[in-house]
Design an enzyme around this catalytic site. Structure first.
Site, short mmCIF file in Angstrom:
data_model
loop_
_atom_site.label_atom_id
_atom_site.label_comp_id
_atom_site.label_asym_id
_atom_site.label_seq_id
_atom_site.Cartn_x
_atom_site.Cartn_y
_atom_site.Cartn_z
N THR A 185 0.84 -1.19 0.00
CA THR A 185 0.00 0.00 0.00
C THR A 185 0.88 1.24 0.00
O THR A 185 1.98 1.24 0.54
CB THR A 185 -0.95 0.04 1.21
N LYS A 227 -2.64 4.07 6.28
CA LYS A 227 -2.75 2.64 6.51
C LYS A 227 -1.43 2.05 6.99
O LYS A 227 -1.42 1.21 7.90
CB LYS A 227 -3.12 1.96 5.19
N ASP A 261 -7.95 -5.01 1.43
CA ASP A 261 -8.97 -4.24 0.73
C ASP A 261 -10.15 -4.10 1.68
O ASP A 261 -10.52 -5.06 2.37
CB ASP A 261 -9.39 -4.95 -0.56
N PHE A 264 -9.25 8.72 8.77
CA PHE A 264 -9.31 9.08 7.35
C PHE A 264 -10.57 8.48 6.75
O PHE A 264 -11.33 7.79 7.43
CB PHE A 264 -8.04 8.58 6.62
N GLY A 265 -10.77 8.74 5.46
CA GLY A 265 -11.89 8.12 4.75
C GLY A 265 -13.23 8.44 5.38
O GLY A 265 -13.55 9.60 5.67
N TYR A 266 -14.02 7.42 5.64
CA TYR A 266 -15.38 7.60 6.17
C TYR A 266 -15.38 7.71 7.71
O TYR A 266 -16.45 7.71 8.31
CB TYR A 266 -16.25 6.42 5.76
N ASP A 267 -14.21 7.77 8.34
CA ASP A 267 -14.14 7.76 9.80
C ASP A 267 -15.04 8.80 10.50
O ASP A 267 -15.68 8.46 11.50
CB ASP A 267 -12.69 7.97 10.27
N ARG A 306 -9.76 -3.46 10.05
CA ARG A 306 -8.42 -3.77 9.57
C ARG A 306 -7.60 -4.46 10.66
O ARG A 306 -6.90 -5.42 10.41
CB ARG A 306 -7.71 -2.49 9.11
P1 IMP Z 1 -8.93 0.31 0.89
O1 IMP Z 1 -9.34 -0.89 0.18
O2 IMP Z 1 -8.30 0.03 2.21
O3 IMP Z 1 -8.11 1.25 0.06
O4 IMP Z 1 -10.23 1.11 1.29
C1 IMP Z 1 -11.17 1.54 0.35
C2 IMP Z 1 -11.84 2.79 0.85
O5 IMP Z 1 -12.56 2.48 2.05
C3 IMP Z 1 -10.89 3.91 1.22
O6 IMP Z 1 -10.64 4.79 0.14
C4 IMP Z 1 -11.62 4.64 2.31
O7 IMP Z 1 -12.50 5.56 1.75
C5 IMP Z 1 -12.41 3.53 2.97
N1 IMP Z 1 -11.72 3.04 4.19
C6 IMP Z 1 -10.90 1.98 4.30
N2 IMP Z 1 -10.50 1.83 5.57
C7 IMP Z 1 -11.09 2.82 6.26
C8 IMP Z 1 -11.06 3.21 7.63
O8 IMP Z 1 -10.40 2.62 8.49
N3 IMP Z 1 -11.80 4.28 7.96
C9 IMP Z 1 -12.52 4.98 7.06
N4 IMP Z 1 -12.58 4.68 5.78
C10 IMP Z 1 -11.87 3.60 5.38
#
Ligand code: IMP
Length: 202
Positions: free
Chosen positions: A10, A15, A72, A153-156, A182
């Site tokens: 990654t 992450k 993923d 990050f992301g949807y947290d 995760r």
């Molecule tokens: P990835 O497969 O880990 O890259 O995750 C795909 C998408 O899910 C990311 O672009 C984030 O938007 C969301 N995501 C993954 N892990 C998390 C997390 O721990 N918190 C919030 N959003 C997450």
């Protein structure tokens, strides 16, 4: 137990930080993919989280010849029939930012009342050319109406965990890592890797 090098497939620094903390006590050396500048990007075009995790780990293993770990994650929202799921990073489009995705999610859910149940599902994959291991982790929660908190990050900021009374973005990294999808997937992967490394020594 033998000490092997494993590449984390990654480039997402958020992450890498989380996974280094989770895997800190595994008797392996964890190297980040960011240390290998010429790694080609992997198209995550699998239909499932399992396929995407394997695609990423296999690509890194093929390119570097080192054991590779990938993951993923998808956010599954019940009111949206499990979407965005495998499309979570591209929910609002190919180039979408975290904010774009959160905005789209809140827009799609605007007529759905409180208690909007959802879960993060994460699949971790390990590939070393001979063995492929898969492990899954899930964290249950609810989608809030507005973002809360500044961490993660992301949807947290909109992912609320009722038992903790907080969103992921209101937790410290340690708090989140104790319960996150995760960390659960990688705790399980750690057990599989421990068995695998032990078997290797016989
Ligand atoms: P990835 O497969 O880990 O890259 O995750 C795909 C998408 O899910 C990311 O672009 C984030 O938007 C969301 N995501 C993954 N892990 C998390 C997390 O721990 N918190 C919030 N959003 C997450």
């Amino acid at each position: 137990m033998g000490r092997i090098r494993i590449v984390l497939a990654t480039r997402n620094e958020d992450k890498v930080r989380e996974l280094r903390a989770i895997l800190a006590d595994l008797p392996v050396e964890i190297v980040s993919a960011t240390e290998f500048r010429d790694l080609p990007p992997v198209e995550e075009n699998g239909a499932t989280l399992e396929e995407n995790a394997l695609l990423k780990a296999r690509a890194v293993h093929r390119f570097l010849g080192l054991p590779a770990l990938a993951d993923d994650t998808g956010l599954e929202v019940d009111a949206l029939g499990g979407r965005p799921g495998v499309y979570s990073s591209r929910f609002a489009g190919e180039q979408a930012t975290y904010e774009d995705n959160v905005r789209k999610l809140l827009e799609e859910l605007k007529d759905v009342p409180d208690g909007r149940t959802a879960r993060f599902r994460c699949v971790a994959a390990f590939v070393d050319g001979e063995t492929e291991l898969l492990a899954e982790g899930v964290c249950e929660g609810q989608i809030l109406h507005e973002p809360r908190g500044t961490g993660g990050f992301g949807y947290d900021p909109v992912f609320y965990v009722p038992e903790k009374g907080k969103t992921f973005a209101e937790m410290t990294l340690e708090e989140k890592n104790r319960i996150s999808h995760r960390s659960r997937a990688f705790q399980r992967m750690k057990e599989l890797l421990e068995q695998y490394l032990r078997r290797d020594k016989r």
